[in-house]
Design a protein around this motif. Structure first.
Motif, PDB file in Angstrom:
ATOM      1  N   VAL A   1      -0.022   0.212 -11.320  1.00  9.82           N
ATOM      2  CA  VAL A   1      -1.262   0.874 -10.226  1.00  9.82           C
ATOM      3  C   VAL A   1      -2.373   0.094 -10.335  1.00  9.82           C
ATOM      4  CG1 VAL A   1      -2.410   2.378  -9.397  1.00  9.82           C
ATOM      5  CG2 VAL A   1      -0.423   2.925 -10.314  1.00  9.82           C
TER       6      VAL A   1
ATOM      7  N   PRO B   1       0.693  -1.034  -0.208  1.00 12.97           N
ATOM      8  CA  PRO B   1      -0.139   0.241  -0.092  1.00 12.97           C
ATOM      9  C   PRO B   1       1.131   1.453  -0.130  1.00 12.97           C
ATOM     10  CG  PRO B   1      -0.931  -1.413   1.526  1.00 12.97           C
ATOM     11  CD  PRO B   1       0.612  -1.984   1.160  1.00 12.97           C
TER      12      PRO B   1
ATOM     13  N   ARG C   1       0.279   6.833  -6.628  1.00 10.18           N
ATOM     14  CA  ARG C   1      -1.200   8.005  -6.738  1.00 10.18           C
ATOM     15  C   ARG C   1      -0.655   9.075  -6.398  1.00 10.18           C
ATOM     16  NH1 ARG C   1      -5.734   4.384  -3.561  1.00 10.18           N
ATOM     17  NH2 ARG C   1      -6.404   2.964  -4.734  1.00 10.18           N
TER      18      ARG C   1
ATOM     19  N   TYR D   1       3.751   1.823  -1.370  1.00 12.32           N
ATOM     20  CA  TYR D   1       4.335   1.897  -3.027  1.00 12.32           C
ATOM     21  C   TYR D   1       3.100   2.604  -3.389  1.00 12.32           C
ATOM     22  CZ  TYR D   1       7.384  -1.134  -1.936  1.00 12.32           C
ATOM     23  OH  TYR D   1       8.534  -2.208  -1.589  1.00 12.32           O
ATOM     24  N   LEU D   2       1.150   1.284  -3.696  1.00 14.30           N
ATOM     25  CA  LEU D   2       0.614   2.371  -4.357  1.00 14.30           C
ATOM     26  C   LEU D   2       0.299   4.176  -3.478  1.00 14.30           C
ATOM     27  CD1 LEU D   2      -1.987   1.760  -5.930  1.00 14.30           C
ATOM     28  CD2 LEU D   2      -3.080   1.080  -4.411  1.00 14.30           C
TER      29      LEU D   2
ATOM     30  N   TYR E   1      -8.495  -2.908  -4.045  1.00 12.89           N
ATOM     31  CA  TYR E   1      -9.500  -1.975  -3.581  1.00 12.89           C
ATOM     32  C   TYR E   1     -10.399  -2.002  -5.219  1.00 12.89           C
ATOM     33  CZ  TYR E   1      -5.105  -0.647  -0.767  1.00 12.89           C
ATOM     34  OH  TYR E   1      -4.303  -0.279   0.723  1.00 12.89           O
TER      35      TYR E   1
ATOM     36  N   LEU F   1      -1.541  -3.191  -8.596  1.00 13.59           N
ATOM     37  CA  LEU F   1      -1.503  -2.901  -7.024  1.00 13.59           C
ATOM     38  C   LEU F   1      -3.143  -2.644  -6.367  1.00 13.59           C
ATOM     39  CD1 LEU F   1       2.045  -0.656  -6.256  1.00 13.59           C
ATOM     40  CD2 LEU F   1       1.498  -2.916  -5.053  1.00 13.59           C
ATOM     41  N   GLU F   2      -3.530  -2.739  -6.864  1.00 13.06           N
ATOM     42  CA  GLU F   2      -5.264  -1.328  -7.049  1.00 13.06           C
ATOM     43  C   GLU F   2      -6.031  -3.079  -6.596  1.00 13.06           C
ATOM     44  OE1 GLU F   2      -6.715   1.057  -9.581  1.00 13.06           O
ATOM     45  OE2 GLU F   2      -6.127   3.521  -8.094  1.00 13.06           O
TER      46      GLU F   2
END
Lengths: 211, 211
Positions: free
Chosen positions: A71, A15, A22, A17-18, A80, A74-75
């Motif tokens: 991104v 999270p 972002r 990194y994300l 997410y 990761l999401e």
DNA sequence: TAGATTGTTAATCGATTAACAATC
DNA sequence: TAGATTGTTAATCGATTAACAATC
């Protein structure tokens, strides 16, 4: 079982990194290297590459990773992009501040309702969400298939709440109460222990002044 | 430098031992063994003994530790017997819930004041504590010798707040904003990263349902 | 091609656990 | 004395880092 082999530390950095990616917003480069991510977050580039290796998204020598791909990966990996429903037990100040924290939406978390043992609170609403009486917890979790519970009650009350959650089919508990909880093996308990954090900070200060 | 050689993990478990011992209340036995503490907290007895070895308080073969001694040693070691002053920056919901969390008193933490960039808040009070405008931060911290800062502002605002705190002489920062902060080496930053915790929980759920 | 950057294997580091001698 | 429990030394485990071959 390949999935569960991801080290907890790695999982907790994803999270980060994300959030960094972002946060780059419009200035985000099309490609990004492990070295630049590492520099920004004060980590080693090898660690970043190893962490990102658990994603389907793979980097290319010389160019790095495609930022947008990273991104999305990761999401998706962190869930997410589909929402998990949760309940909060304990509608005190902390409980209410979690109920109304709009940032959770970005993390795929939706708090459906709160529960409180105070009869004066039960039946009311906060931030558009119902505060219900404790005796409805097991039924509601079961019916709506809620698997994530957040505990924000005082220490003494935490274990009975935990037991109730387990009966309701909760499989992961985020515990803000300053106690260790006992639950079946397959129920994950994550303790958000403020006192532990505070210990790290105050010891640092104590050391600084003992020099 | 002997002091700073305490592993972070050990440091984070010490408040857990204390909370457990305090929680025994009137039923607390005069003597307590590492094995019984370990059993209650789901740890290994050797780990408990090794952790407690950093305290001046030493156990006795056959009888264990004197419970009261242990409690006092932990309280003293963790600085719970003299109060550290702190400031909160960001008087939103989370900030306010920390301001009014009475439990901090037991942890030797006293929140003196909050700061907020919203002019509508500056000058008001919450829970008997002043909410001040940001431009008074550096001066107030310096004058009152406050060394602990708590950040509860949105991610974008966190780094400037951190810089301000450093200018005010803050030496330890408890960061609730979902970003990594940059500060001089000697300033300790402890990130309370909700997103990281959430990642651990939601991955556990994802795994459960993928089986 | 040459240079940059990845992914991986091996080495290091730190924390946990096992074994055990000391001791009350 | 015998048995329980401590404190410590050595072995294990897991995560980080260093080294480096693969590759774009």
């Amino acid at each position: 079982m390949a999935v569960s082999s991801i080290p907890r530390q790695t999982l907790m950095r994803l999270p980060v990194y994300l959030a960094y990616l972002r946060g780059l917003g419009a200035q985000a480069p099309v490609h990004i290297s492990s070295a630049s991510i590492a520099a920004a977050l004060n980590l080693g580039p090898v660690q970043v590459r190893k962490d990102l290796a658990c994603l389907p998204c793979t980097g290319r020598p010389k160019t790095g990773y495609v930022t947008a791909e990273l991104v999305h990966a990761l999401e998706h990996f962190l869930g997410y992009d589909d929402t998990a429903n949760a309940i909060v037990v304990g509608a005190g100040k902390l409980g209410r501040s979690l109920m109304s924290y709009s940032g959770f939406a970005r993390y795929g978390l939706n708090i459906l309702a709160a529960f409180d043992s105070d009869p004066a609170l039960a039946g009311t609403q906060y931030d558009g969400k119902p505060i219900l009486s404790m005796d409805r917890l097991v039924d509601l979790c079961g019916r709506l298939g809620v698997h994530l519970g957040i505990i924000t009650v005082p220490a003494e009350a935490a274990q009975p709440v935990c037991d109730l959650m387990v009966r309701g089919g909760i499989l992961a508990i985020w515990n803000f109460a300053p106690t260790r909880l006992t639950a079946p093996e397959d129920v994950l308990i994550h303790n958000e222990n403020m006192a532990s954090s505070l210990a790290v900070l105050s010891r640092h200060l104590a050391e600084r002044f003992k020099l």
